[in-house]
Scaffold this motif. Structure first.
Motif, PDB file in Angstrom:
ATOM      1  N   ASP A   1       0.844  -1.197   0.000  1.00 45.08           N
ATOM      2  CA  ASP A   1       0.000   0.000   0.000  1.00 45.08           C
ATOM      3  C   ASP A   1       0.881   1.249   0.000  1.00 45.08           C
ATOM      4  OD1 ASP A   1       0.908   0.352   2.638  1.00 45.08           O
ATOM      5  OD2 ASP A   1      -0.797  -0.776   3.437  1.00 45.08           O
ATOM      6  N   LYS A   2       0.264   2.424  -0.060  1.00 42.43           N
ATOM      7  CA  LYS A   2       1.005   3.683  -0.157  1.00 42.43           C
ATOM      8  C   LYS A   2       1.817   3.956   1.105  1.00 42.43           C
ATOM      9  CE  LYS A   2      -2.040   5.924  -3.512  1.00 42.43           C
ATOM     10  NZ  LYS A   2      -2.917   7.087  -3.795  1.00 42.43           N
ATOM     11  N   LYS A   3       1.284   3.548   2.256  1.00 42.34           N
ATOM     12  CA  LYS A   3       2.000   3.753   3.503  1.00 42.34           C
ATOM     13  C   LYS A   3       3.285   2.942   3.533  1.00 42.34           C
ATOM     14  CE  LYS A   3       1.309   3.618   8.513  1.00 42.34           C
ATOM     15  NZ  LYS A   3       0.352   3.291   9.611  1.00 42.34           N
ATOM     16  N   GLN A   4       3.196   1.695   3.065  1.00 43.70           N
ATOM     17  CA  GLN A   4       4.385   0.839   3.000  1.00 43.70           C
ATOM     18  C   GLN A   4       5.406   1.399   2.012  1.00 43.70           C
ATOM     19  OE1 GLN A   4       2.196  -2.786   2.078  1.00 43.70           O
ATOM     20  NE2 GLN A   4       2.890  -3.741   4.016  1.00 43.70           N
ATOM     21  N   LEU A   5       4.905   1.923   0.892  1.00 43.81           N
ATOM     22  CA  LEU A   5       5.794   2.486  -0.129  1.00 43.81           C
ATOM     23  C   LEU A   5       6.549   3.696   0.413  1.00 43.81           C
ATOM     24  CD1 LEU A   5       6.837   2.480  -3.027  1.00 43.81           C
ATOM     25  CD2 LEU A   5       4.836   3.841  -3.685  1.00 43.81           C
ATOM     26  N   CYS A   6       5.851   4.551   1.168  1.00 49.43           N
ATOM     27  CA  CYS A   6       6.506   5.720   1.765  1.00 49.43           C
ATOM     28  C   CYS A   6       7.593   5.285   2.740  1.00 49.43           C
ATOM     29  CB  CYS A   6       5.478   6.592   2.484  1.00 49.43           C
ATOM     30  SG  CYS A   6       4.351   7.445   1.372  1.00 49.43           S
ATOM     31  N   SER A   7       7.305   4.247   3.487  1.00 49.67           N
ATOM     32  CA  SER A   7       8.278   3.719   4.441  1.00 49.67           C
ATOM     33  C   SER A   7       9.522   3.199   3.730  1.00 49.67           C
ATOM     34  CB  SER A   7       7.634   2.611   5.280  1.00 49.67           C
ATOM     35  OG  SER A   7       8.580   2.010   6.148  1.00 49.67           O
ATOM     36  N   VAL A   8       9.301   2.511   2.611  1.00 51.86           N
ATOM     37  CA  VAL A   8      10.417   1.972   1.826  1.00 51.86           C
ATOM     38  C   VAL A   8      11.267   3.103   1.260  1.00 51.86           C
ATOM     39  CG1 VAL A   8      11.034   0.698  -0.257  1.00 51.86           C
ATOM     40  CG2 VAL A   8       9.262  -0.185   1.262  1.00 51.86           C
ATOM     41  N   VAL A   9      10.619   4.158   0.764  1.00 48.15           N
ATOM     42  CA  VAL A   9      11.339   5.297   0.179  1.00 48.15           C
ATOM     43  C   VAL A   9      12.219   5.965   1.232  1.00 48.15           C
ATOM     44  CG1 VAL A   9      11.067   7.587  -0.835  1.00 48.15           C
ATOM     45  CG2 VAL A   9       9.633   5.704  -1.629  1.00 48.15           C
ATOM     46  N   LYS A  10      11.691   6.131   2.438  1.00 45.29           N
ATOM     47  CA  LYS A  10      12.471   6.735   3.525  1.00 45.29           C
ATOM     48  C   LYS A  10      13.689   5.889   3.860  1.00 45.29           C
ATOM     49  CE  LYS A  10       8.666   9.225   5.751  1.00 45.29           C
ATOM     50  NZ  LYS A  10       7.828   9.336   6.973  1.00 45.29           N
ATOM     51  N   GLN A  11      13.511   4.553   3.903  1.00 46.23           N
ATOM     52  CA  GLN A  11      14.639   3.664   4.201  1.00 46.23           C
ATOM     53  C   GLN A  11      15.666   3.699   3.076  1.00 46.23           C
ATOM     54  OE1 GLN A  11      13.569  -0.280   5.451  1.00 46.23           O
ATOM     55  NE2 GLN A  11      15.678  -1.051   5.318  1.00 46.23           N
ATOM     56  N   GLN A  12      15.192   3.849   1.835  1.00 44.98           N
ATOM     57  CA  GLN A  12      16.110   3.950   0.688  1.00 44.98           C
ATOM     58  C   GLN A  12      17.036   5.148   0.840  1.00 44.98           C
ATOM     59  OE1 GLN A  12      13.358   3.585  -2.798  1.00 44.98           O
ATOM     60  NE2 GLN A  12      15.024   2.324  -3.627  1.00 44.98           N
ATOM     61  N   GLN A  13      16.474   6.266   1.262  1.00 42.45           N
ATOM     62  CA  GLN A  13      17.256   7.490   1.413  1.00 42.45           C
ATOM     63  C   GLN A  13      18.348   7.338   2.468  1.00 42.45           C
ATOM     64  OE1 GLN A  13      14.217  10.365   2.309  1.00 42.45           O
ATOM     65  NE2 GLN A  13      13.552  10.564   0.170  1.00 42.45           N
ATOM     66  N   ILE A  14      18.091   6.483   3.469  1.00 40.14           N
ATOM     67  CA  ILE A  14      19.063   6.275   4.547  1.00 40.14           C
ATOM     68  C   ILE A  14      20.072   5.190   4.185  1.00 40.14           C
ATOM     69  CG2 ILE A  14      19.352   5.589   6.974  1.00 40.14           C
ATOM     70  CD1 ILE A  14      16.505   6.700   7.452  1.00 40.14           C
ATOM     71  N   SER A  15      19.577   4.063   3.720  1.00 40.74           N
ATOM     72  CA  SER A  15      20.432   2.889   3.495  1.00 40.74           C
ATOM     73  C   SER A  15      20.979   2.785   2.073  1.00 40.74           C
ATOM     74  CB  SER A  15      19.647   1.614   3.811  1.00 40.74           C
ATOM     75  OG  SER A  15      18.563   1.450   2.902  1.00 40.74           O
ATOM     76  N   LYS A  16      20.363   3.512   1.139  1.00 44.43           N
ATOM     77  CA  LYS A  16      20.755   3.458  -0.276  1.00 44.43           C
ATOM     78  C   LYS A  16      20.535   2.080  -0.895  1.00 44.43           C
ATOM     79  CE  LYS A  16      22.196   7.708   0.016  1.00 44.43           C
ATOM     80  NZ  LYS A  16      21.401   8.800  -0.567  1.00 44.43           N
ATOM     81  N   LYS A  17      19.726   1.254  -0.231  1.00 45.52           N
ATOM     82  CA  LYS A  17      19.420  -0.060  -0.784  1.00 45.52           C
ATOM     83  C   LYS A  17      18.368   0.062  -1.872  1.00 45.52           C
ATOM     84  CE  LYS A  17      20.412  -2.690   3.454  1.00 45.52           C
ATOM     85  NZ  LYS A  17      19.845  -3.613   4.459  1.00 45.52           N
ATOM     86  N   SER A  18      18.290  -0.967  -2.743  1.00 40.42           N
ATOM     87  CA  SER A  18      17.300  -0.962  -3.815  1.00 40.42           C
ATOM     88  C   SER A  18      15.910  -1.247  -3.267  1.00 40.42           C
ATOM     89  CB  SER A  18      17.654  -2.000  -4.880  1.00 40.42           C
ATOM     90  OG  SER A  18      17.542  -3.301  -4.337  1.00 40.42           O
ATOM     91  N   LEU A  19      14.919  -0.872  -4.035  1.00 42.81           N
ATOM     92  CA  LEU A  19      13.526  -1.079  -3.643  1.00 42.81           C
ATOM     93  C   LEU A  19      13.236  -2.553  -3.377  1.00 42.81           C
ATOM     94  CD1 LEU A  19      10.535   0.094  -3.485  1.00 42.81           C
ATOM     95  CD2 LEU A  19      10.367  -0.576  -5.896  1.00 42.81           C
ATOM     96  N   GLU A  20      13.680  -3.404  -4.305  1.00 43.24           N
ATOM     97  CA  GLU A  20      13.363  -4.830  -4.189  1.00 43.24           C
ATOM     98  C   GLU A  20      14.035  -5.463  -2.969  1.00 43.24           C
ATOM     99  OE1 GLU A  20      15.786  -7.179  -7.289  1.00 43.24           O
ATOM    100  OE2 GLU A  20      15.604  -5.161  -8.149  1.00 43.24           O
ATOM    101  N   THR A  21      15.268  -4.984  -2.664  1.00 43.09           N
ATOM    102  CA  THR A  21      15.984  -5.531  -1.498  1.00 43.09           C
ATOM    103  C   THR A  21      15.219  -5.238  -0.201  1.00 43.09           C
ATOM    104  OG1 THR A  21      18.101  -5.248  -2.620  1.00 43.09           O
ATOM    105  CG2 THR A  21      18.163  -5.501  -0.218  1.00 43.09           C
ATOM    106  N   ILE A  22      14.751  -4.006  -0.067  1.00 45.29           N
ATOM    107  CA  ILE A  22      14.024  -3.608   1.140  1.00 45.29           C
ATOM    108  C   ILE A  22      12.707  -4.363   1.258  1.00 45.29           C
ATOM    109  CG2 ILE A  22      12.906  -1.681   2.331  1.00 45.29           C
ATOM    110  CD1 ILE A  22      14.982   0.167   0.990  1.00 45.29           C
ATOM    111  N   LEU A  23      11.988  -4.500   0.130  1.00 45.75           N
ATOM    112  CA  LEU A  23      10.705  -5.211   0.155  1.00 45.75           C
ATOM    113  C   LEU A  23      10.875  -6.667   0.568  1.00 45.75           C
ATOM    114  CD1 LEU A  23       9.029  -3.775  -3.104  1.00 45.75           C
ATOM    115  CD2 LEU A  23       8.355  -3.311  -0.742  1.00 45.75           C
TER     116      LEU A  23
END
Length: 319
Positions: free
Chosen positions: A25-47
């Motif tokens: 959902d959109k809430k999960q996506l926002c959470s993933v984007v925030k973690q990307q900015q910190i960890s620089k990991k790819s979207l698929e890795t975080i998911l």
């Protein structure tokens, strides 16, 4: 850099696809984007790490995105738009004309008055304004052909709009295509001998092709009179100025040139200046006509443009 941009685009599309499929959902996506900015990991890795989406599911979606990109690459061309400003085009043509006329005059005068030097005759022949199959002749033919192409474009527009004067625009396109061919093949000059012999002309009518040419101009005016009078004022005035300038050079100066050749010779200094003026008026008339055509397009379409479509090469966007 380009590859990184493509990866970012793929991640965005992947996120949109997973969201639309209801896997996140959109809430999960926002959470993933925030973690990307910190960890620089790819979207698929975080998911996958969070256990929200299975690795095989992401692989499936990425394969579909890859196929979509490749199909889009093959089927959808890239558009490049080139603006054709009437004023800019006119300035370019006038610059070219000034150079050609100056080069032609310098070449003729140097051949007449200066001692022989390296490439003197070759330069004079290459830019001879009264010559055939050389640079000025090629330019004149190209400019006339360009007129024909623009007129074809206008004819296409008028046809789609069911304009009652579509055939006249098409007729003009054909006439200018013929004039372009005549400039290369010098058909009108081949008429001089037979017409002069048949009518016994001399003096101003030494170049006897002006007689059938003059008749042709009168027929043209009779046929296109209604078309010309129904053009908008700006286009009509530009067309009339262009036509008068061109005819003054092609027929008017040719009459004077015939008299000069009859009294003197083609080597006369008077003939050199007459030819220079003749070519200047002819080429300037064509340039004014092109300006009028582009202005006419701008008036009705609010923009004069040329769109070129270049297909993409088959590239793989997914890393």
């Amino acid at each position: 850099m380009k590859r990184a941009e493509n990866n970012i685009d793929v991640e965005k599309l992947l996120a949109e696809s997973l969201t639309k499929a209801g896997l996140i959902d959109k809430k999960q996506l926002c959470s993933v984007v925030k973690q990307q900015q910190i960890s620089k990991k790819s979207l698929e890795t975080i998911l996958v790490e969070r256990g929200w989406v299975k690795p095989q599911t992401i692989t499936y979606f990425k394969e579909n995105l890859k196929n979509s990109f490749e199909q889009q690459t093959i089927l959808e061309p890239e558009n490049i738009t080139i603006n054709l400003s009437p004023k800019l085009a006119f300035r370019v043509f006038v610059t070219i004309i000034s150079f050609l006329v100056s080069a032609g005059l310098i070449g003729s005068l140097s051949q007449r008055y200066l001692p022989d030097f390296f490439l003197r005759d070759a330069f004079a022949i290459a830019f001879d304004l009264d010559g055939e199959m050389n640079i000025p002749a090629f330019y004149s033919a190209s400019a006339l052909l360009f007129c024909s192409i623009i007129l074809s474009f206008i004819t296409y527009i008028k046809k789609n709009r069911h304009d009652s004067y579509t055939l006249y625009w098409g007729g003009l396109s054909f006439i200018f295509a013929f004039l372009s061919f005549d400039e290369i093949a010098s058909l009108h000059e081949r008429m001089v001998g037979p017409v002069r012999t048949a009518l016994g002309t001399s003096g101003f009518l030494y170049f006897a092709w002006v007689i059938p040419a003059g008749i042709g101009v009168l027929i043209f005016l009779l046929v296109f009179l209604k078309f010309i009078t129904n053009l908008n004022a700006n286009t009509r005035n530009l067309f009339l100025i262009a036509g008068a300038t061109f005819i003054a050079g092609a027929i008017g100066c040719e009459l004077v040139g015939g008299y000069i050749v009859s009294v003197y010779t083609k080597q006369s200094i008077f003939y050199i200046f007459e030819v220079t003026l003749e070519e200047l008026l002819e080429q300037l008339g064509v340039a004014i006509f092109i300006y009028g055509l582009l202005s006419h397009i701008s008036f009705y379409t609010k923009d004069a443009f040329l769109k070129i479509q270049i297909p993409h090469r088959n590239r793989t966007y997914v890393a």
